[in-house]
Motif scaffolding. Structure first.
Motif, PDB file in Angstrom:
ATOM      1  N   LEU A  56       0.928  -1.240   0.041  1.00 25.25           N
ATOM      2  CA  LEU A  56      -0.005  -0.073  -0.153  1.00 25.25           C
ATOM      3  C   LEU A  56       0.887   1.176  -0.332  1.00 25.25           C
ATOM      4  CD1 LEU A  56      -2.819  -0.853   2.220  1.00 25.25           C
ATOM      5  CD2 LEU A  56      -2.938  -0.799   0.379  1.00 25.25           C
ATOM      6  N   GLN A  57       1.562   0.960   1.172  1.00 22.46           N
ATOM      7  CA  GLN A  57       2.627   1.980   0.593  1.00 22.46           C
ATOM      8  C   GLN A  57       3.295   3.033  -0.368  1.00 22.46           C
ATOM      9  OE1 GLN A  57       5.353   1.019   4.059  1.00 22.46           O
ATOM     10  NE2 GLN A  57       4.857   2.751   5.152  1.00 22.46           N
ATOM     11  N   HIS A  58       3.927   1.718  -1.279  1.00 22.80           N
ATOM     12  CA  HIS A  58       4.454   1.792  -2.971  1.00 22.80           C
ATOM     13  C   HIS A  58       3.125   1.952  -4.130  1.00 22.80           C
ATOM     14  CE1 HIS A  58       7.871  -0.220  -1.256  1.00 22.80           C
ATOM     15  NE2 HIS A  58       9.081   0.085  -2.596  1.00 22.80           N
ATOM     16  N   LEU A  59       2.075   2.027  -3.977  1.00 23.68           N
ATOM     17  CA  LEU A  59       0.995   2.064  -4.200  1.00 23.68           C
ATOM     18  C   LEU A  59       0.576   3.559  -4.232  1.00 23.68           C
ATOM     19  CD1 LEU A  59      -1.161   1.006  -6.227  1.00 23.68           C
ATOM     20  CD2 LEU A  59      -2.645   0.529  -4.569  1.00 23.68           C
ATOM     21  N   LEU A  60       0.714   4.270  -3.270  1.00 24.18           N
ATOM     22  CA  LEU A  60       0.074   5.366  -2.488  1.00 24.18           C
ATOM     23  C   LEU A  60       0.333   6.139  -3.432  1.00 24.18           C
ATOM     24  CD1 LEU A  60      -1.810   7.397  -1.299  1.00 24.18           C
ATOM     25  CD2 LEU A  60      -0.397   7.482   0.343  1.00 24.18           C
ATOM     26  N   LEU A  61       1.710   6.800  -4.205  1.00 28.31           N
ATOM     27  CA  LEU A  61       2.380   8.098  -4.537  1.00 28.31           C
ATOM     28  C   LEU A  61       1.800   8.054  -6.165  1.00 28.31           C
ATOM     29  CD1 LEU A  61       6.107   8.972  -3.210  1.00 28.31           C
ATOM     30  CD2 LEU A  61       3.904   9.946  -2.972  1.00 28.31           C
ATOM     31  N   PRO A  62       1.839   6.158  -6.742  1.00 31.34           N
ATOM     32  CA  PRO A  62       0.935   6.667  -8.356  1.00 31.34           C
ATOM     33  C   PRO A  62       0.295   6.761  -8.254  1.00 31.34           C
ATOM     34  CG  PRO A  62       2.335   4.278  -7.093  1.00 31.34           C
ATOM     35  CD  PRO A  62       2.821   5.730  -6.174  1.00 31.34           C
ATOM     36  N   SER A  63      -0.454   5.990  -7.594  1.00 33.44           N
ATOM     37  CA  SER A  63      -1.347   6.164  -7.538  1.00 33.44           C
ATOM     38  C   SER A  63      -2.258   7.789  -7.646  1.00 33.44           C
ATOM     39  CB  SER A  63      -2.728   5.518  -6.997  1.00 33.44           C
ATOM     40  OG  SER A  63      -1.975   5.627  -5.328  1.00 33.44           O
ATOM     41  N   VAL A  64      -1.818   8.557  -6.305  1.00 30.40           N
ATOM     42  CA  VAL A  64      -2.336   9.935  -6.434  1.00 30.40           C
ATOM     43  C   VAL A  64      -1.440  10.177  -7.272  1.00 30.40           C
ATOM     44  CG1 VAL A  64      -1.402  12.215  -5.286  1.00 30.40           C
ATOM     45  CG2 VAL A  64      -2.036   9.815  -4.016  1.00 30.40           C
ATOM     46  N   SER A  65      -0.674  10.202  -7.921  1.00 34.65           N
ATOM     47  CA  SER A  65      -0.319  10.884  -9.237  1.00 34.65           C
ATOM     48  C   SER A  65      -1.089  10.508 -10.974  1.00 34.65           C
ATOM     49  CB  SER A  65       0.913  10.466 -10.088  1.00 34.65           C
ATOM     50  OG  SER A  65       1.580  10.880 -11.035  1.00 34.65           O
ATOM     51  N   LEU A  66      -2.106   9.215 -10.558  1.00 36.34           N
ATOM     52  CA  LEU A  66      -2.558   8.898 -11.842  1.00 36.34           C
ATOM     53  C   LEU A  66      -4.334   9.954 -11.909  1.00 36.34           C
ATOM     54  CD1 LEU A  66      -2.647   7.078 -14.392  1.00 36.34           C
ATOM     55  CD2 LEU A  66      -3.810   5.879 -12.654  1.00 36.34           C
ATOM     56  N   ALA A  67      -4.315  10.109 -10.399  1.00 32.23           N
ATOM     57  CA  ALA A  67      -5.871  10.170  -9.782  1.00 32.23           C
ATOM     58  C   ALA A  67      -5.516  12.040 -10.355  1.00 32.23           C
ATOM     59  CB  ALA A  67      -6.338  10.406  -8.632  1.00 32.23           C
ATOM     60  N   ILE A  87      -5.391   3.257 -18.315  1.00 33.48           N
ATOM     61  CA  ILE A  87      -4.117   2.009 -19.358  1.00 33.48           C
ATOM     62  C   ILE A  87      -3.322   2.622 -20.013  1.00 33.48           C
ATOM     63  CG2 ILE A  87      -4.564   0.455 -20.387  1.00 33.48           C
ATOM     64  CD1 ILE A  87      -5.994  -0.461 -17.965  1.00 33.48           C
ATOM     65  N   ALA A  88      -3.709   4.330 -20.768  1.00 35.58           N
ATOM     66  CA  ALA A  88      -2.645   4.833 -21.530  1.00 35.58           C
ATOM     67  C   ALA A  88      -1.626   5.237 -20.691  1.00 35.58           C
ATOM     68  CB  ALA A  88      -3.472   5.731 -23.076  1.00 35.58           C
ATOM     69  N   TYR A  89      -2.928   6.727 -19.459  1.00 38.02           N
ATOM     70  CA  TYR A  89      -1.778   6.857 -18.927  1.00 38.02           C
ATOM     71  C   TYR A  89      -1.029   6.506 -18.149  1.00 38.02           C
ATOM     72  CZ  TYR A  89      -4.733  11.073 -19.658  1.00 38.02           C
ATOM     73  OH  TYR A  89      -5.122  12.566 -20.310  1.00 38.02           O
ATOM     74  N   THR A  90      -1.322   5.117 -17.569  1.00 35.68           N
ATOM     75  CA  THR A  90      -0.159   4.652 -16.927  1.00 35.68           C
ATOM     76  C   THR A  90       1.283   4.004 -16.886  1.00 35.68           C
ATOM     77  OG1 THR A  90      -0.885   2.203 -17.294  1.00 35.68           O
ATOM     78  CG2 THR A  90      -1.612   3.255 -15.930  1.00 35.68           C
ATOM     79  N   ILE A  91       0.980   4.300 -18.558  1.00 38.70           N
ATOM     80  CA  ILE A  91       2.742   4.225 -19.126  1.00 38.70           C
ATOM     81  C   ILE A  91       3.236   5.370 -19.005  1.00 38.70           C
ATOM     82  CG2 ILE A  91       3.751   3.750 -21.504  1.00 38.70           C
ATOM     83  CD1 ILE A  91       1.268   3.178 -22.624  1.00 38.70           C
ATOM     84  N   LEU A  92       2.943   6.349 -18.613  1.00 36.88           N
ATOM     85  CA  LEU A  92       4.278   6.666 -17.813  1.00 36.88           C
ATOM     86  C   LEU A  92       4.377   6.668 -16.532  1.00 36.88           C
ATOM     87  CD1 LEU A  92       3.782  10.544 -19.840  1.00 36.88           C
ATOM     88  CD2 LEU A  92       4.898   9.003 -20.220  1.00 36.88           C
ATOM     89  N   THR A  93       3.219   6.852 -15.492  1.00 39.47           N
ATOM     90  CA  THR A  93       3.446   6.849 -14.283  1.00 39.47           C
ATOM     91  C   THR A  93       4.464   5.421 -13.959  1.00 39.47           C
ATOM     92  OG1 THR A  93       1.173   7.883 -13.826  1.00 39.47           O
ATOM     93  CG2 THR A  93       1.678   6.401 -12.234  1.00 39.47           C
ATOM     94  N   GLU A  94       3.984   3.931 -14.731  1.00 32.92           N
ATOM     95  CA  GLU A  94       4.267   2.907 -14.506  1.00 32.92           C
ATOM     96  C   GLU A  94       6.092   3.273 -14.766  1.00 32.92           C
ATOM     97  OE1 GLU A  94       0.478   0.100 -14.702  1.00 32.92           O
ATOM     98  OE2 GLU A  94       2.502   0.083 -15.971  1.00 32.92           O
ATOM     99  N   THR A  95       6.432   4.189 -15.319  1.00 30.31           N
ATOM    100  CA  THR A  95       7.978   4.218 -15.901  1.00 30.31           C
ATOM    101  C   THR A  95       8.653   5.458 -15.973  1.00 30.31           C
ATOM    102  OG1 THR A  95       7.065   4.309 -18.373  1.00 30.31           O
ATOM    103  CG2 THR A  95       8.919   5.193 -18.268  1.00 30.31           C
ATOM    104  N   ILE A  96       7.573   5.998 -14.433  1.00 25.66           N
ATOM    105  CA  ILE A  96       8.376   6.992 -13.425  1.00 25.66           C
ATOM    106  C   ILE A  96       8.461   6.463 -12.100  1.00 25.66           C
ATOM    107  CG2 ILE A  96       8.123   8.891 -12.290  1.00 25.66           C
ATOM    108  CD1 ILE A  96       6.229  10.345 -14.915  1.00 25.66           C
ATOM    109  N   PHE A  97       7.845   5.644 -11.498  1.00 30.53           N
ATOM    110  CA  PHE A  97       7.965   5.241 -10.744  1.00 30.53           C
ATOM    111  C   PHE A  97       7.926   3.430 -11.048  1.00 30.53           C
ATOM    112  CE2 PHE A  97       4.422   8.039  -9.766  1.00 30.53           C
ATOM    113  CZ  PHE A  97       4.668   8.833  -8.676  1.00 30.53           C
TER     114      PHE A  97
END
Length: 326
Positions: free
Chosen positions: A186-197, A259-269
């Motif tokens: 959950l700690q690892h999930l917080l920053l990328p999910s907030v960034s995506l949101a 799904i498309a936005y996760t490309i950038l988010t997943e790459t950064i994080f």
């Protein structure tokens, strides 16, 4: 209603056929599959024999028909890099992307709905004006800028949260590797999910606010006020219910774009999901994996949009009128 459903299903099939053909063409343009399979240290005769055995000399439509037949049977080829079936590789990464998208959408709904409603109910309040200003700025800020700021402050400066990776995961139901059931996950999930949101929330805030203002100015709401119905029922039962109808439509489209936005988010994080997998496949020119990714993502888009249409059919009886919504 049955006719409406059949039309939507037919449209879904046509869209998937278009996506599959585009994926097939892209796969054929990304280098020579024979070279990817055997390398350079083979004779021309061996190359020609392998090309013939793979059917690469067949007419284009015949190759596509074979590709489509294999895809319908669940065979989208073998990854050049991973040496596994592409669907198996994508299936390993799919849970991470779905969990990231789900948490981002949950954050959007929990923040955008009350903010949009408040900004419509109290349009002249200073907080409402601040919500409008922030949402306008949010539409202009790229997701990688938001992600870098979050990493800098929360991971580097304050060291409250991890900046990359997925953290500890547990296997659920025998096949789903989830980080939602562990503190580290959950700690690892917080920053990328907030960034995506942060990218999607302004869209929903402005949409809910605009639609709510329109509903509050409608005749049936004035009639509700004239009958002395309590304010909370007027706002949250009458107006908000009809406000959510266009939100469902736009929301379904935005869920697909997650799904498309996760490309950038997943790459950064460095989040080990489908987006990062796609970027790795592009850098390695892994044509079968790229093609399979496009089909899987296209299928997710089609399924979500079809489901949204069916939900809209359920909540909006006017769609059932012959000729409506065509």
């Amino acid at each position: 209603m049955i006719g409406f459903i059949l039309r939507r299903l037919l449209q879904a099939v046509l869209v998937m056929l278009t996506i599959s053909f585009a994926s097939f063409v892209i796969q054929g343009k990304l280098g020579d599959p024979v070279t990817q399979m055997v390398g350079q240290n083979v004779t021309l005769a061996e190359r020609a024999q392998l090309t013939e055995s793979l059917g690469l000399n067949d007419p284009l439509l015949q190759q596509y028909a074979r590709y489509l037949s294999d895809a319908l049977s669940g065979d989208l080829g073998v990854s050049y890099y991973h040496k596994q079936a592409t669907l198996a590789v994508i299936g390993d990464r799919l849970p991470a992307t779905l969990e990231l998208s789900f948490c981002a959408l949950l954050i959007v709904l929990l923040t955008a709905t009350p903010l949009g409603v408040f900004a419509a109910i109290r349009p002249r309040h200073i907080l409402s004006r601040l919500i409008v200003i922030v949402s306008t700025l949010g539409l202009s800020v790229p997701i990688f800028v938001v992600a870098m700021f979050l990493v800098y402050f929360f991971a580097v400066e304050w060291q409250w949260l991890p900046s990359f990776g997925r953290g500890e995961t547990h296997l659920l139901f025998g096949f789903w590797s989830s980080g939602l059931v562990t503190k580290d996950g959950l700690q690892h999930l917080l920053l990328p999910s907030v960034s995506l949101a942060f990218v999607l929330a302004p869209i929903f805030v402005r949409l809910i606010r605009a639609q709510m203002l329109e509903e509050l100015d409608s005749d049936y709401v004035r009639y509700a006020w004239s009958k002395g119905i309590p304010a909370h029922r007027v706002y949250f039962v009458h107006a908000l219910k009809n406000t959510m109808l266009p939100v469902i439509t736009v929301g379904g489209i935005q869920v697909g774009t997650l799904i498309a936005y996760t490309i950038l988010t997943e790459t950064i994080f460095q989040w080990p999901g489908m987006g990062l997998l796609f970027m790795e496949a592009v850098s390695r020119v892994d044509a079968p994996l790229i093609s399979a990714y496009l089909i899987v993502v296209g299928l997710i888009f089609v399924l979500i949009n079809t489901l949204v249409d069916l939900i809209y059919l359920w909540v909006n009886p006017r769609v059932r009128i012959p000729g409506y919504g065509q």
